[in-house]
Design a protein around this motif. Structure first.
Motif, PDB file in Angstrom:
ATOM      1  N   UNK A  27      12.747 -13.503  93.104  1.00 24.22           N
ATOM      2  CA  UNK A  27      12.824 -14.914  93.275  1.00 24.22           C
ATOM      3  C   UNK A  27      11.563 -15.275  92.049  1.00 24.22           C
ATOM      4  N   UNK A  28      10.703 -14.894  92.351  1.00 21.87           N
ATOM      5  CA  UNK A  28       9.352 -15.187  91.672  1.00 21.87           C
ATOM      6  C   UNK A  28       9.532 -14.738  90.165  1.00 21.87           C
ATOM      7  N   UNK A  29      10.041 -13.560  89.839  1.00 21.86           N
ATOM      8  CA  UNK A  29      10.125 -12.883  88.662  1.00 21.86           C
ATOM      9  C   UNK A  29      10.987 -13.979  87.772  1.00 21.86           C
ATOM     10  N   UNK A  30      12.466 -14.125  88.416  1.00 24.67           N
ATOM     11  CA  UNK A  30      13.326 -14.910  87.727  1.00 24.67           C
ATOM     12  C   UNK A  30      13.062 -16.339  87.427  1.00 24.67           C
ATOM     13  N   UNK A  31      12.143 -16.970  88.410  1.00 25.93           N
ATOM     14  CA  UNK A  31      11.815 -18.245  88.328  1.00 25.93           C
ATOM     15  C   UNK A  31      10.723 -18.322  87.009  1.00 25.93           C
ATOM     16  N   UNK A  32       9.906 -17.411  86.884  1.00 27.04           N
ATOM     17  CA  UNK A  32       9.108 -17.228  85.791  1.00 27.04           C
ATOM     18  C   UNK A  32       9.907 -17.041  84.556  1.00 27.04           C
ATOM     19  N   UNK A  33      10.813 -16.369  84.458  1.00 27.99           N
ATOM     20  CA  UNK A  33      11.798 -16.047  83.218  1.00 27.99           C
ATOM     21  C   UNK A  33      12.358 -17.386  82.954  1.00 27.99           C
ATOM     22  N   UNK A  34      12.794 -18.115  83.991  1.00 28.30           N
ATOM     23  CA  UNK A  34      13.622 -19.561  83.540  1.00 28.30           C
ATOM     24  C   UNK A  34      12.472 -20.672  82.975  1.00 28.30           C
ATOM     25  N   UNK A  35      11.360 -20.579  83.339  1.00 31.78           N
ATOM     26  CA  UNK A  35      10.311 -21.332  83.090  1.00 31.78           C
ATOM     27  C   UNK A  35       9.784 -20.883  81.472  1.00 31.78           C
ATOM     28  N   UNK A  36       9.712 -19.865  81.404  1.00 29.64           N
ATOM     29  CA  UNK A  36       9.630 -19.280  80.096  1.00 29.64           C
ATOM     30  C   UNK A  36      10.589 -19.705  79.026  1.00 29.64           C
ATOM     31  N   UNK A  37      11.688 -19.546  79.423  1.00 31.74           N
ATOM     32  CA  UNK A  37      13.122 -19.913  78.560  1.00 31.74           C
ATOM     33  C   UNK A  37      12.865 -21.273  78.104  1.00 31.74           C
ATOM     34  N   UNK A  38      12.460 -22.137  79.164  1.00 30.03           N
ATOM     35  CA  UNK A  38      12.360 -23.674  78.805  1.00 30.03           C
ATOM     36  C   UNK A  38      11.119 -23.796  77.906  1.00 30.03           C
ATOM     37  N   UNK A  39       9.977 -23.250  78.047  1.00 30.37           N
ATOM     38  CA  UNK A  39       8.967 -23.396  77.135  1.00 30.37           C
ATOM     39  C   UNK A  39       9.273 -22.947  75.893  1.00 30.37           C
ATOM     40  N   UNK A  40       9.834 -21.914  75.485  1.00 31.35           N
ATOM     41  CA  UNK A  40      10.296 -21.218  74.361  1.00 31.35           C
ATOM     42  C   UNK A  40      11.278 -22.149  73.693  1.00 31.35           C
ATOM     43  N   UNK A  41      12.375 -22.540  74.396  1.00 33.07           N
ATOM     44  CA  UNK A  41      13.289 -23.591  73.975  1.00 33.07           C
ATOM     45  C   UNK A  41      12.526 -24.806  73.449  1.00 33.07           C
ATOM     46  N   UNK A  42      11.727 -25.414  74.173  1.00 31.37           N
ATOM     47  CA  UNK A  42      10.816 -26.600  73.792  1.00 31.37           C
ATOM     48  C   UNK A  42      10.059 -26.302  72.645  1.00 31.37           C
ATOM     49  N   UNK A  43       9.460 -25.448  72.679  1.00 35.98           N
ATOM     50  CA  UNK A  43       8.442 -24.943  71.329  1.00 35.98           C
ATOM     51  C   UNK A  43       9.343 -24.818  70.118  1.00 35.98           C
ATOM     52  N   UNK A  44      10.729 -24.128  70.025  1.00 37.13           N
ATOM     53  CA  UNK A  44      11.167 -24.136  69.164  1.00 37.13           C
ATOM     54  C   UNK A  44      11.843 -25.443  68.463  1.00 37.13           C
ATOM     55  N   UNK A  45      12.385 -26.410  69.367  1.00 32.60           N
ATOM     56  CA  UNK A  45      12.583 -27.737  69.102  1.00 32.60           C
ATOM     57  C   UNK A  45      11.804 -28.491  68.543  1.00 32.60           C
ATOM     58  N   UNK A  46      10.374 -28.417  69.162  1.00 29.53           N
ATOM     59  CA  UNK A  46       9.224 -29.097  68.470  1.00 29.53           C
ATOM     60  C   UNK A  46       8.877 -28.549  67.261  1.00 29.53           C
ATOM     61  N   UNK A  47       9.143 -27.320  66.784  1.00 31.85           N
ATOM     62  CA  UNK A  47       8.942 -26.681  65.456  1.00 31.85           C
ATOM     63  C   UNK A  47      10.084 -27.164  64.359  1.00 31.85           C
ATOM     64  N   UNK A  48      10.967 -27.743  64.953  1.00 27.73           N
ATOM     65  CA  UNK A  48      12.007 -28.067  63.923  1.00 27.73           C
ATOM     66  C   UNK A  48      13.301 -27.039  63.952  1.00 27.73           C
TER      67      UNK A  48
END
Length: 164
Positions: free
Chosen positions: A87-108
């Motif tokens: 549960x901790x591992x997968x929650x961390x993966x999901x949080x990382x996915x959201x962070x990566x997606x937002x960083x990509x969007x912020x970079x255009x």
């Protein structure tokens, strides 16, 4: 439920799961290449090293496995052993996915996400997934997310067709 293999075997099996060049990634890449798209893979200079990158279109496609990314579909089930760890591992993966997606969007960058469940199972529609990606790549929408049976929703032309 008790595991059917011992812990050493299970550990070996889990460590053999690839993080890149998975079957779903190769399938998407192959079918897009056949449609004439050219791309780069796993660019290290972008957040999260996206699976498929279209530099000229400023678009990336992330191909997510339903288990590893904790998707809310029938392919995801939290393991019965070491549930707190997973549960901790997968929650961390999901949080990382959201962070990566937002960083990509912020970079255009435009971000497309294809879930494993869109490519597997009885109700899969692989041509529909590729068609949706092609339309998205030619369009201007910032994001697209393709998941299991939702891809199989009837198209307007199919709905308007009279019954025989």
């Amino acid at each position: 439920m008790v595991d059917i293999v011992d812990s050493v075997t299970r550990s070996r099996m889990m460590s053999g799961i690839r993080g890149r060049d998975t079957k779903p990634e190769k399938l998407i890449r192959s079918l897009l290449h056949r449609r004439g798209f050219r791309f780069r893979i796993n660019r290290r200079d972008l957040p999260g090293k996206p699976d498929i990158v279209f530099p000229g279109r400023r678009a990336v496609i992330l191909v997510h496995g339903c288990f590893w990314h904790g998707h809310d579909c029938p392919l995801f089930r939290l393991p019965g052993t070491r549930t707190e760890f997973w549960a901790t591992k997968i929650a961390g993966n999901r949080a990382n996915d959201a962070k990566v997606k937002q960083a990509l969007l912020d970079d255009g960058w435009r971000v497309g996400t294809v879930w494993e469940c869109a490519l597997r199972g009885r109700e899969r529609d692989i041509p529909g997934v590729i068609d949706a990606l092609v339309v998205w790549l030619h369009g201007e929408a910032q994001t697209i997310e393709l998941r299991g049976p939702a891809v199989n929703a009837p198209k307007p032309a199919e709905v308007a067709r009279p019954a025989r």
